[in-house]
Design a protein around this motif. Structure first.
Motif, short mmCIF file in Angstrom:
data_model
loop_
_atom_site.label_atom_id
_atom_site.label_comp_id
_atom_site.label_asym_id
_atom_site.label_seq_id
_atom_site.Cartn_x
_atom_site.Cartn_y
_atom_site.Cartn_z
N SER A 459 28.09 75.33 12.71
CA SER A 459 29.65 75.92 13.23
C SER A 459 29.31 76.64 14.50
N THR A 460 30.52 77.14 14.81
CA THR A 460 30.48 78.01 16.14
C THR A 460 30.94 79.42 15.88
N ASP A 461 30.50 80.21 16.96
CA ASP A 461 31.04 81.68 16.52
C ASP A 461 32.62 81.93 16.96
N ASP A 462 33.17 82.73 16.93
CA ASP A 462 34.62 82.93 16.95
C ASP A 462 34.95 82.67 18.66
N ARG A 464 33.49 80.59 20.53
CA ARG A 464 33.38 79.20 20.84
C ARG A 464 32.33 79.24 22.15
N SER A 466 28.86 79.67 21.36
CA SER A 466 27.39 79.14 20.90
C SER A 466 27.64 78.38 19.61
N ARG A 468 25.97 77.47 15.82
CA ARG A 468 24.99 77.98 14.98
C ARG A 468 24.60 77.02 14.08
N GLU A 535 20.85 79.95 17.05
CA GLU A 535 21.73 80.10 17.66
C GLU A 535 21.57 79.35 19.11
#
Lengths: 546, 128
Positions: A459-462, A464, A466, A468, A535
């Motif tokens: 997934s990515t962080d909110d 975008r 980084s 995960r 991450e």
């Protein structure tokens, strides 16, 4: 050779002198030229009519080994010897008896003032350290250095009748001087760098003076010009003090050059490593002055320490690796021996036993192969620095590929792998390194997963910023105590009873992720499985880690 | 081979090596028990009947081979102290001098032929 020639000449000279009609002595080619030239065709007139002064002077230059010449009369008529001919490379002796103005026309302004002054004032004049190029020679290699002495030739009534030139070739001395100066320049240039300087210690007044480059090494202020021997001693690192003082005293006492390395503790507490060279001067056997240079080798020492750490790591690694390799090798060796024994007892051993043992032998060979793979991975790692080959890549694709590769060994263990990724995540990473990370995490999950399901999510962080990656198994888990150790070298969470390997996998994984400016952590409880969370920034800020 | 087989205990932490040793000795007609470390072996010696011979690895978790030897040999009145012990070491060039309590020392990888011979000899002595 010369002695022989001289001894042969003596009867000739005697016989020449005995002939009253020829005053000319000397052999050599110039003497012959002068003897054979028809002087009546020159301004000097027939040789026998020359003034006595000129005859005497001509004889004296002809027997001289030094390059010499005569400029006679107001016209400055030229006569010279063999050595002069050689050094000036005057093309041919056809200038004999001619005015020097003709052959010397090109250099006249340079030399004329000297002999004109001799002619006018009757004083000897010296042209010192003159760089001379033979006629028509522009090649600097053919240049040499001369000093020329112009002295008056006096005729009757102390009138100046001519000039005698004596040329001294000083090329050799001059070259030595130039090379010394070049060396000195180079040394000064080298010392100009901030890491080396010169010092002087007056052993009578017990005070040091030093060049400005030394000041930062000892932490002296810009204004400080001197220090005392006592202050110097207090600046020395306590561990090196005794040895530095003893080495210095020893050099003075034995009259040997000083050469020593020591640390100093600067007023701000920082430590410099110094390399000191020195020489002592003595007056009537009493040492009174030491001079030398001092180099700041702190950087070099730091590199040496890093090198030593790298060697220690290599040794540790070799020891671990050879022990780890020996275990499956021993097993394989014993399995094959036993198979051989079984074969020799044909009929006495059941086929199922032979098959069981053969399978175990294949397993040992596989263990060896796995260990060798891990060893090969090591070659990708360099101590302290990992270079990355960053390129645009899709992490979802890379994970799909790695899961496919490892699927069979998961099946053998009975673990299913579920991969959850909603979208492709593209970033700039090193594809080979990233695949090493993924393969390590996946094979760990299989190794320690006890055949239970494995879940991989991407997934990515909110923002975008980084990516995960989570790898979750439901296996034996890791104790709280071991969680902090598993990313160190040569660590395994559980005893060798169940798992083989060098214990380098997670260490490499973390090295690679840190080189990408990413992070890795683990959440786990014993017997409840482990979740590894990576991450990775989509864009690494820098390409290398320090 | 004897009609009643020799009884031996193999102490080895690596399961693969433990397995092949067990299979080898069983094939030669020995009755084999195994332990996965020194502690396991000590527990078995306390609990079960004594074997005629112990074969033990040196580097093991919990209680290693050196410590195991120290423990069983420290009291000569204990029955277990009489059992001959063959050490099988992964450390190259391990000599008997370094392991005074061992009756024989083999380096890995061992030659099965020689190991069987030595095992049989010590079991025979141990019984008589």
């Amino acid at each position: 050779m010369n002695d022989n020639q001289d001894s042969k000449q003596i009867p000739n000279i005697t016989s020449e002198i005995s002939k009253p009609q020829d005053w000319l002595i000397g052999s050599g080619s110039m003497a012959d030229q002068i003897r054979n030239l028809d002087w009546s065709q020159t301004a000097l007139g027939p040789r026998d009519h020359w003034p006595i002064t000129l005859q005497v002077t001509v004889n004296s230059i002809l027997v001289s080994p030094l390059p010499m010449a005569i400029l006679w009369g107001k016209e400055l008529l030229l006569i010279y010897n063999d050595a002069y001919l050689r050094i000036t490379r005057t093309p041919e002796p056809h200038y004999l008896g001619q005015s020097a103005k003709i052959p010397w026309r090109t250099v006249w302004p340079t030399y004329a003032p000297y002999f004109e002054r001799v002619m006018q004032k009757g004083e000897a004049v010296e042209l010192k350290e003159h760089r001379y190029s033979p006629q028509d020679q522009t090649d600097t290699q053919d240049q040499y250095w001369i000093s020329v002495l112009y002295s008056p030739i006096f005729a009757e009534k102390n009138l100046v009748a001519g000039v005698q030139l004596t040329v001294i070739d000083i090329t050799a001395q001059k070259q030595l001087e130039i090379s010394l100066r070049e060396k000195e320049d180079r040394l000064n240039q080298a010392l100009k760098g901030a890491t080396s300087g010169t010092w002087e210690c007056d052993l009578i007044t017990r005070s040091f003076t030093f060049s400005s480059a030394i000041k930062p090494m000892f932490g002296f202020s810009d204004e400080q010009k001197t220090t005392s021997i006592e202050d110097w001693k207090t600046l020395l690192h306590p561990s090196d003090r005794e040895n530095a003082i003893a080495t210095t005293l020893h050099a003075i006492q034995t009259q040997n050059p000083l050469q020593c390395e020591y640390r100093v503790v600067k007023p701000d507490g920082k430590i410099s490593w110094l390399y000191v060279l020195g020489d002592t001067r003595y007056k009537n056997g009493v040492p009174h002055l030491m001079t030398g240079i001092c180099l700041d080798i702190t950087q070099r020492k730091k590199l040496e320490e890093e090198l030593r750490a790298a060697i220690d790591l290599r040794d540790e690694f070799m020891s671990v690796a050879s022990h780890e390799l020996k275990t499956p090798l021993t097993a394989l060796h014993m399995q094959l021996q036993l198979l051989l024994r079984m074969a020799s007892k044909s009929g006495a051993v059941s086929d199922s036993k032979i098959i069981e043992l053969s399978k175990a032998a294949v397993g040992s060979a596989q263990d060896l192969a796995n260990l060798l793979d891990e060893l090969l991975d090591v070659t990708y790692i360099r101590v302290g620095k990992m270079s990355l080959d960053l390129t645009k890549m899709d992490l979802r694709q890379s994970l799909t590929d790695q899961i496919e590769l490892i699927q069979e060994s998961a099946n053998q263990k009975g673990s299913s792998i579920t991969f959850i990724a909603n979208q492709s995540i593209v970033g700039r990473w090193d594809p080979i390194r990233i695949s090493q990370v993924l393969s390590n995490l996946l094979s760990n999950a299989i190794k320690y997963g006890e055949g239970k399901p494995i879940e991989v999510t991407l997934s990515t962080d909110d923002m975008r910023k980084s990516a995960r990656i989570e790898v979750q198994d439901a296996g034996i888990g890791i104790s709280q105590e071991m969680q902090s150790k598993i990313f160190e070298r040569f660590q395994r969470a559980i005893s060798a009873d169940k798992i083989t390997g060098l214990g380098l996998g997670l260490y490499f994984v973390r090295q690679i992720i840190q080189a990408h400016n990413g992070t890795i952590r683990v959440e786990s409880n014993p017997d409840c499985g482990s979740r590894f969370i990576v991450e990775l920034p989509l864009e690494s800020q820098k390409e290398n880690t320090p | 081979m004897n009609s009643s087989p020799y009884d031996i205990l193999i102490v080895e932490d690596n399961p693969t090596i433990r397995g092949v040793m067990q299979m080898g000795f069983e094939l030669e007609g020995f009755s084999v028990r195994v332990a996965c470390d020194g502690l396991d072996a000590l527990n078995q010696l306390e609990r079960d009947s004594l074997p005629q011979l112990i074969l033990i690895d040196l580097l093991m978790p919990k209680i290693n081979g050196f410590e195991f030897l120290e423990r069983i040999k420290k009291d000569p009145t204990l029955p277990a102290s009489k059992i001959p012990v063959i050490v099988i070491s992964a450390v190259a060039n391990t000599s008997r001098e370094k392991i005074p309590h061992a009756h024989a020392v083999f380096s890995k990888p061992v030659d099965f032929e020689l190991l069987f011979e030595a095992a049989e000899k010590h079991c025979h002595k141990s019984l008589n």
